[in-house]
Design a protein around this motif. Structure first.
Motif, mmCIF file in Angstrom:
data_model
loop_
_atom_site.group_PDB
_atom_site.id
_atom_site.type_symbol
_atom_site.label_atom_id
_atom_site.label_comp_id
_atom_site.label_asym_id
_atom_site.label_seq_id
_atom_site.Cartn_x
_atom_site.Cartn_y
_atom_site.Cartn_z
ATOM 1 N N GLY A 189 -9.152 38.598 -38.504
ATOM 2 C CA GLY A 189 -9.653 39.984 -38.166
ATOM 3 C C GLY A 189 -10.375 40.374 -37.222
ATOM 4 O O GLY A 189 -10.705 41.454 -37.231
ATOM 5 N N ALA A 190 -10.767 39.416 -36.033
ATOM 6 C CA ALA A 190 -12.001 39.463 -35.439
ATOM 7 C C ALA A 190 -11.261 40.408 -34.166
ATOM 8 O O ALA A 190 -12.028 40.898 -33.173
ATOM 9 C CB ALA A 190 -12.318 38.174 -34.829
ATOM 10 N N ILE A 191 -10.088 40.707 -33.980
ATOM 11 C CA ILE A 191 -9.617 41.351 -33.027
ATOM 12 C C ILE A 191 -9.169 42.622 -33.375
ATOM 13 O O ILE A 191 -8.523 43.034 -34.548
ATOM 14 C CB ILE A 191 -7.976 40.655 -32.552
ATOM 15 C CG1 ILE A 191 -8.357 39.383 -31.957
ATOM 16 C CG2 ILE A 191 -7.366 41.653 -31.666
ATOM 17 C CD1 ILE A 191 -7.313 38.536 -31.285
ATOM 18 N N THR A 192 -9.511 43.659 -32.571
ATOM 19 C CA THR A 192 -9.324 44.980 -32.691
ATOM 20 C C THR A 192 -8.019 45.633 -32.036
ATOM 21 O O THR A 192 -8.105 45.242 -30.894
ATOM 22 C CB THR A 192 -10.640 45.842 -32.538
ATOM 23 O OG1 THR A 192 -11.539 45.342 -33.395
ATOM 24 C CG2 THR A 192 -10.114 47.286 -32.736
ATOM 25 N N LEU A 193 -7.198 45.807 -32.648
ATOM 26 C CA LEU A 193 -5.791 46.569 -31.935
ATOM 27 C C LEU A 193 -5.925 47.951 -31.416
ATOM 28 O O LEU A 193 -6.183 48.654 -32.393
ATOM 29 C CB LEU A 193 -4.553 46.413 -32.805
ATOM 30 C CG LEU A 193 -4.278 44.716 -33.313
ATOM 31 C CD1 LEU A 193 -3.195 44.749 -34.182
ATOM 32 C CD2 LEU A 193 -3.798 44.184 -31.908
ATOM 33 N N TYR A 194 -5.821 48.190 -30.296
ATOM 34 C CA TYR A 194 -5.977 49.529 -29.921
ATOM 35 C C TYR A 194 -4.598 50.249 -29.743
ATOM 36 O O TYR A 194 -3.772 50.304 -28.657
ATOM 37 C CB TYR A 194 -6.750 49.650 -28.402
ATOM 38 C CG TYR A 194 -8.024 49.196 -28.430
ATOM 39 C CD1 TYR A 194 -9.120 49.887 -28.843
ATOM 40 C CD2 TYR A 194 -8.324 47.925 -28.224
ATOM 41 C CE1 TYR A 194 -10.420 49.553 -29.112
ATOM 42 C CE2 TYR A 194 -9.637 47.392 -28.404
ATOM 43 C CZ TYR A 194 -10.656 48.130 -28.614
ATOM 44 O OH TYR A 194 -12.023 47.823 -28.796
ATOM 45 N N ILE A 195 -3.854 50.780 -30.740
ATOM 46 C CA ILE A 195 -2.651 51.436 -30.911
ATOM 47 C C ILE A 195 -2.546 52.749 -30.281
ATOM 48 O O ILE A 195 -3.438 53.585 -31.145
ATOM 49 C CB ILE A 195 -2.173 50.999 -32.279
ATOM 50 C CG1 ILE A 195 -2.248 49.639 -32.958
ATOM 51 C CG2 ILE A 195 -0.805 51.660 -32.418
ATOM 52 C CD1 ILE A 195 -1.929 49.334 -34.253
ATOM 53 N N GLU A 196 -1.755 52.808 -29.524
ATOM 54 C CA GLU A 196 -1.530 54.327 -28.949
ATOM 55 C C GLU A 196 -0.159 54.648 -28.450
ATOM 56 O O GLU A 196 0.452 53.457 -28.402
ATOM 57 C CB GLU A 196 -2.509 54.444 -27.757
ATOM 58 C CG GLU A 196 -2.606 53.455 -26.693
ATOM 59 C CD GLU A 196 -3.773 53.793 -25.720
ATOM 60 O OE1 GLU A 196 -4.090 54.863 -25.764
ATOM 61 O OE2 GLU A 196 -4.024 52.733 -24.860
ATOM 62 N N SER A 197 0.415 55.850 -28.394
ATOM 63 C CA SER A 197 1.729 55.873 -28.098
ATOM 64 C C SER A 197 1.632 55.959 -26.466
ATOM 65 O O SER A 197 1.266 56.829 -25.700
ATOM 66 C CB SER A 197 2.056 57.339 -28.199
ATOM 67 O OG SER A 197 3.181 57.747 -27.932
ATOM 68 N N ILE A 198 2.169 54.798 -25.861
ATOM 69 C CA ILE A 198 2.300 54.477 -24.474
ATOM 70 C C ILE A 198 3.930 53.918 -24.289
ATOM 71 O O ILE A 198 4.383 53.476 -24.968
ATOM 72 C CB ILE A 198 1.412 53.567 -24.073
ATOM 73 C CG1 ILE A 198 1.296 52.186 -24.865
ATOM 74 C CG2 ILE A 198 -0.183 54.065 -24.041
ATOM 75 C CD1 ILE A 198 0.311 51.056 -24.731
ATOM 76 N N PRO A 199 3.964 54.167 -22.825
ATOM 77 C CA PRO A 199 5.482 53.653 -22.447
ATOM 78 C C PRO A 199 5.641 52.172 -22.935
ATOM 79 O O PRO A 199 4.897 51.095 -22.390
ATOM 80 C CB PRO A 199 5.429 54.076 -20.906
ATOM 81 C CG PRO A 199 4.589 55.147 -20.755
ATOM 82 C CD PRO A 199 3.395 54.665 -21.699
ATOM 83 N N LEU A 200 6.779 51.611 -23.450
ATOM 84 C CA LEU A 200 7.012 50.430 -23.845
ATOM 85 C C LEU A 200 7.476 49.689 -22.481
ATOM 86 O O LEU A 200 7.265 48.434 -22.465
ATOM 87 C CB LEU A 200 8.166 50.279 -24.574
ATOM 88 C CG LEU A 200 8.580 49.077 -25.331
ATOM 89 C CD1 LEU A 200 7.312 48.418 -25.883
ATOM 90 C CD2 LEU A 200 9.930 49.244 -26.181
ATOM 91 N N TYR A 201 8.215 50.381 -21.525
ATOM 92 C CA TYR A 201 8.589 49.722 -20.098
ATOM 93 C C TYR A 201 7.075 48.798 -19.482
ATOM 94 O O TYR A 201 7.375 47.827 -18.902
ATOM 95 C CB TYR A 201 9.004 50.752 -19.149
ATOM 96 C CG TYR A 201 9.662 50.140 -18.175
ATOM 97 C CD1 TYR A 201 11.063 49.756 -17.996
ATOM 98 C CD2 TYR A 201 9.045 49.914 -16.758
ATOM 99 C CE1 TYR A 201 11.566 49.315 -16.937
ATOM 100 C CE2 TYR A 201 9.527 49.230 -15.573
ATOM 101 C CZ TYR A 201 10.881 49.010 -15.685
ATOM 102 O OH TYR A 201 11.605 48.592 -14.678
#
Length: 346
Positions: A189-201
């Motif tokens: 769990g040392a990686i922080t995921l920056y989850i946001e609504s962005i274009p999948l393309y």
């Protein structure tokens, strides 16, 4: 000055003696102040009955405390010895039952922690074994080639051939070490995921950019069908890494002149990314194994790889609330379906 230890037996003995002395004092006072024999007899019977009842009460209380002590001691002893089945008395609502409820909760927590520690220990042992196995071959090859170069007088062309082979083994070790670092960071769990609504393309473009050249070398046709306006909650960098691992495998295991297609479909709750190839396919009995760490089918051992890409892909997609499904047929190719949630999950 030494302090004497006060035991339960001494307390009971002291209470009993106190009752006896009070009884004697009471009888003495009655005989001293009253001359009528009926009063004296009544007082004697009363104090005698009181003392007897007091002693019976003390014995019952003592038995209750001894039973309580034995029950708790036995329960704790069983917990300390790691006994599998422990009898917890929780039928009644007395003090013993309440303490047994607490002990049961403590026992459950201890068992869960013990099981978790055993699983972690087993996982570490398996990982060390896997790493040792993966590192052993390239290191042995490097030592062999290095020894040959040092001990033999070889033509320049042969030396160059050996050096190029050594470079391949070094690159393999470097790739393995980088993969292991990513794997360990994901697992702890040392990686922080920056989850946001962005274009999948854009994320797909980032993943595809790394397989364009290898695909061109094998004359593999790569097509993509994705609406540029589709937005999904995800971490761009790590999701691109997960998709690249799947695409990289598609290029590796697809013959020259084959095809790879990427199809994006938006569903109500998830957006599905289908990565299909015309490669060798995966045997049905092996589909459940391909996401295991360092797993590789016997038929592809001759193809460069360490068997960690799909494992990393699942480790990246799962924390984002997504999942991966596989459909495959030997000789016909495979389709890896990556599902990402349309709404933020965490």
């Amino acid at each position: 000055m030494l302090k004497k230890k006060v035991s339960i037996s001494n307390i009971y003995r002291g209470i009993g003696i106190s009752f006896f002395i009070l009884g004697v004092c009471f009888i003495t006072a009655v005989f001293f102040y009253f001359q009528h024999w009926i009063i004296r007899a009544s007082a004697f019977l009363f104090i005698t009955s009181f003392v007897i009842l007091a002693f019976i009460f003390i014995l019952l209380v003592r038995k209750k405390i001894v039973d309580f002590s034995d029950s708790i001691s036995q329960c704790i002893e069983d917990i300390m010895n790691g006994k599998e089945e422990i009898a917890f008395h929780m039928e009644s609502e007395d003090l013993i039952a309440k303490i047994h409820v607490k002990l049961r909760r403590l026992y459950k927590i201890m068992r869960e922690n013990s099981s978790r520690n055993e699983n972690e220990k087993q996982a570490i042992q398996e990982m060390v074994s896997d790493i040792s196995h993966q590192v052993k071959t390239p290191v042995a090859n490097l030592k062999m080639y290095n020894s040959t170069l040092l001990q033999s007088q070889l033509p320049a062309e042969k030396q160059r051939e050996f050096l190029l082979t050594m470079e391949i083994q070094i690159n393999k070790l470097d790739f393995l070490m980088q993969s292991l670092v990513k794997m360990s960071r994901l697992e702890i769990g040392a990686i922080t995921l920056y989850i946001e609504s962005i274009p999948l393309y854009d994320t797909l473009a980032l993943a595809l950019s790394s397989i364009v050249l290898p695909a061109e070398k094998k004359n593999i046709e790569v097509t993509i069908n994705c609406d540029p306006h589709i937005k999904v909650f995800h971490d761009r960098k790590w999701t691109a890494e997960a998709l690249f691992n799947i695409l990289d495998n598609a290029v590796k295991y697809t013959e020259k002149g084959g095809k790879i297609s990427v199809e994006v479909t938006r569903w109500e709750m998830y957006t599905k990314i289908d990565i299909s190839d015309t490669g060798k396919g995966i045997a049905k009995q092996n589909v459940t194994n391909i996401f295991k760490r360092f797993y590789r089918e016997e038929e592809v051992q001759h193809i460069y790889g360490v068997g960690i890409g799909l494992y990393l892909s699942r480790q990246i997609i799962s924390p984002q609330g997504g999942y991966i499904k596989v459909t495959s047929k030997v000789g016909m190719g495979s389709t890896f379906s990556v599902f990402l949630p349309n709404e933020r999950q965490f």
